[in-house]
Write an enzyme that holds these catalytic residues in place. Sequence first.
Site, PDB file in Angstrom:
ATOM      1  N   HIS A  48       3.397 -11.889 -10.639  1.00 28.46           N
ATOM      2  CA  HIS A  48       2.356 -12.205  -9.665  1.00 28.46           C
ATOM      3  C   HIS A  48       1.022 -11.613 -10.141  1.00 28.46           C
ATOM      4  O   HIS A  48       1.003 -10.852 -11.118  1.00 28.46           O
ATOM      5  CB  HIS A  48       2.706 -11.641  -8.269  1.00 28.46           C
ATOM      6  CG  HIS A  48       2.904 -10.162  -8.252  1.00 28.46           C
ATOM      7  ND1 HIS A  48       4.126  -9.569  -8.031  1.00 28.46           N
ATOM      8  CD2 HIS A  48       2.024  -9.140  -8.438  1.00 28.46           C
ATOM      9  CE1 HIS A  48       3.990  -8.258  -8.086  1.00 28.46           C
ATOM     10  NE2 HIS A  48       2.725  -7.981  -8.331  1.00 28.46           N
TER      11      HIS A  48
HETATM   12  C1  T46 Z   1       2.905  -4.592  -8.231  1.00 30.22           C
HETATM   13  C2  T46 Z   1       4.150  -4.104  -8.813  1.00 30.22           C
HETATM   14  C3  T46 Z   1       3.946  -3.103  -9.881  1.00 30.22           C
HETATM   15  C4  T46 Z   1       5.850  -4.185   1.159  1.00 30.22           C
HETATM   16  O1  T46 Z   1       6.217  -4.517   2.272  1.00 30.22           O
HETATM   17  N1  T46 Z   1       4.876  -3.231   1.000  1.00 30.22           N
HETATM   18  C5  T46 Z   1       4.439  -2.844  -0.205  1.00 30.22           C
HETATM   19  O2  T46 Z   1       3.558  -1.989  -0.276  1.00 30.22           O
HETATM   20  C6  T46 Z   1       4.988  -3.463  -1.363  1.00 30.22           C
HETATM   21  C7  T46 Z   1       4.499  -3.060  -2.735  1.00 30.22           C
HETATM   22  C8  T46 Z   1       5.932  -4.416  -1.207  1.00 30.22           C
HETATM   23  N2  T46 Z   1       6.361  -4.761   0.012  1.00 30.22           N
HETATM   24  C9  T46 Z   1       7.431  -5.774   0.158  1.00 30.22           C
HETATM   25  C10 T46 Z   1       7.022  -7.155  -0.259  1.00 30.22           C
HETATM   26  C11 T46 Z   1       8.281  -7.770  -0.768  1.00 30.22           C
HETATM   27  O3  T46 Z   1       8.991  -8.356   0.298  1.00 30.22           O
HETATM   28  O4  T46 Z   1       8.489  -5.420  -0.717  1.00 30.22           O
HETATM   29  C12 T46 Z   1       9.070  -6.568  -1.281  1.00 30.22           C
HETATM   30  C13 T46 Z   1       9.086  -6.478  -2.789  1.00 30.22           C
HETATM   31  O5  T46 Z   1       7.756  -6.569  -3.276  1.00 30.22           O
HETATM   32  P1  T46 Z   1       7.361  -7.327  -4.633  1.00 30.22           P
HETATM   33  O6  T46 Z   1       8.267  -8.479  -4.846  1.00 30.22           O
HETATM   34  O7  T46 Z   1       5.926  -7.573  -4.617  1.00 30.22           O
HETATM   35  O8  T46 Z   1       7.684  -6.135  -5.714  1.00 30.22           O
HETATM   36  P2  T46 Z   1       7.322  -6.158  -7.234  1.00 30.22           P
HETATM   37  O9  T46 Z   1       8.068  -5.035  -7.853  1.00 30.22           O
HETATM   38  O10 T46 Z   1       7.436  -7.478  -7.853  1.00 30.22           O
HETATM   39  O11 T46 Z   1       5.766  -5.784  -7.214  1.00 30.22           O
HETATM   40  C14 T46 Z   1       5.319  -4.519  -6.745  1.00 30.22           C
HETATM   41  C15 T46 Z   1       4.022  -4.687  -6.008  1.00 30.22           C
HETATM   42  O12 T46 Z   1       4.204  -5.643  -4.944  1.00 30.22           O
HETATM   43  C16 T46 Z   1       2.906  -5.189  -6.880  1.00 30.22           C
HETATM   44  O13 T46 Z   1       1.697  -4.974  -6.224  1.00 30.22           O
HETATM   45  O14 T46 Z   1       1.863  -4.635  -8.885  1.00 30.22           O
HETATM   46  O15 T46 Z   1       5.071  -3.631  -7.838  1.00 30.22           O
END
Ligand code: T46
Length: 378
Positions: free
Chosen positions: A288
């Site tokens: 993303h």
């Molecule tokens: C990034 C990389 C390094 C929340 O509710 N609050 C939060 O602060 C975050 C970070 C995530 N979430 C929820 C959103 C999704 O339903 O947790 C779930 C997993 O998040 P995501 O798929 O975005 O996780 P990554 O590891 O792909 O990405 C995260 C961060 O979202 C992103 O900003 O740069 O870590």
Amino acid sequence: MILELRYGKLRYISFIIVDQICLYIANLVSYIIYVRHSQVPYNFSEHIPVFLIMLAVDVEVTLIFNTLQRVMRRRIRYELRETLIHIVCSFLLLSFILFTTKQGADYSRVVVSFAYAYDFILLVLVHIFWRSFLRKLGKKNERPTALLMSSDAFVEEGLQELEKSQVDVKCILLLLNLEIKEISGVPVVSDIDEAAAIICWERLDHVNIYGIDRRTVPEALTIACAEMKIRIEMVDFKYRILNVKTIRNKDAKYGSLTFLEGKRDIPFSIRRVYWITETEANLQRGFHAHKQNCQLLFCPHGVIDINLDDGEEKTTVTLDEPGKGLMLMPGLWRDMVWKQSGSVLCVLASEYYDEGEYIRNYDEFLAYYKKRVNWIQR
Ligand code: T46
């Protein structure tokens, strides 16, 4: 006012003198016209005490209301506004003084009123003429000059970048200045008014913002630059590897301590901190980009590859030690690969969590990137 005096030195005082000459001419013209057209006897010797009070009032108003602020750079709208303030304040103060003194009864209100009206016109014209004369007189640098605004973490890099672009940095404004007086021989200031006074009197060509979130640029600086018609240039970078300060104990059994300090190391306000733990090797996450969010990533334990894509170039940064940080600006597509199980990814973010701020579709990201490039190139 103190700052204008300090940085404007003789040039600021020359404007005060020029203003006094204007006031003298305005009084003389007003008096001559009045005597020609009026039957009422009023002679110049009666007017002299009033005129002397006017001179004193003029200096006082200049100093108290700082009506010569940024006079070397101000645009015509601002020049008119400040001169009007100067004239109105002078008129009110003089009226008050005359009302309470002996001269009050003897002076001609007509001469004084017209003198201020002529003075207004003269001041605007003479300021324009005088500052262009001073500009021609002062020797101009061959290379463009700038004020650099940055944070402790990026200031050296910013200086080098500007040196590469043949820009002379005359002053540095730090996001958080803890008593630093100079960096690499360039004076450092911490106050926006001080920065604006330097931009004005040193006739700097632009302000360069290096490696900080554009929303941290203070509004007062943006307004001052707009008033002086100075360009604020964002020297944007997409990502940067940071050496995070680490203290290693001589005795290995005590381990090492790594630390980051707000504003000094992290050029954005931290709104959120999160970390990803309990991971298996070869785990992949991310895929993303962010529209707003600035981040600082680090891996205090293990090894993680961060694959970055700015829409044109792809690169990989390996976070393999606690003292290595990766600063990511918005608009970068990324995915993370865990190279060892149990590796920990920590993130400091400039924004609260907002799903609407994510771009999770690659084609959408490319379209967003193209739009952003077009916008920057406009
Ligand atoms: C990034 C990389 C390094 C929340 O509710 N609050 C939060 O602060 C975050 C970070 C995530 N979430 C929820 C959103 C999704 O339903 O947790 C779930 C997993 O998040 P995501 O798929 O975005 O996780 P990554 O590891 O792909 O990405 C995260 C961060 O979202 C992103 O900003 O740069 O870590």
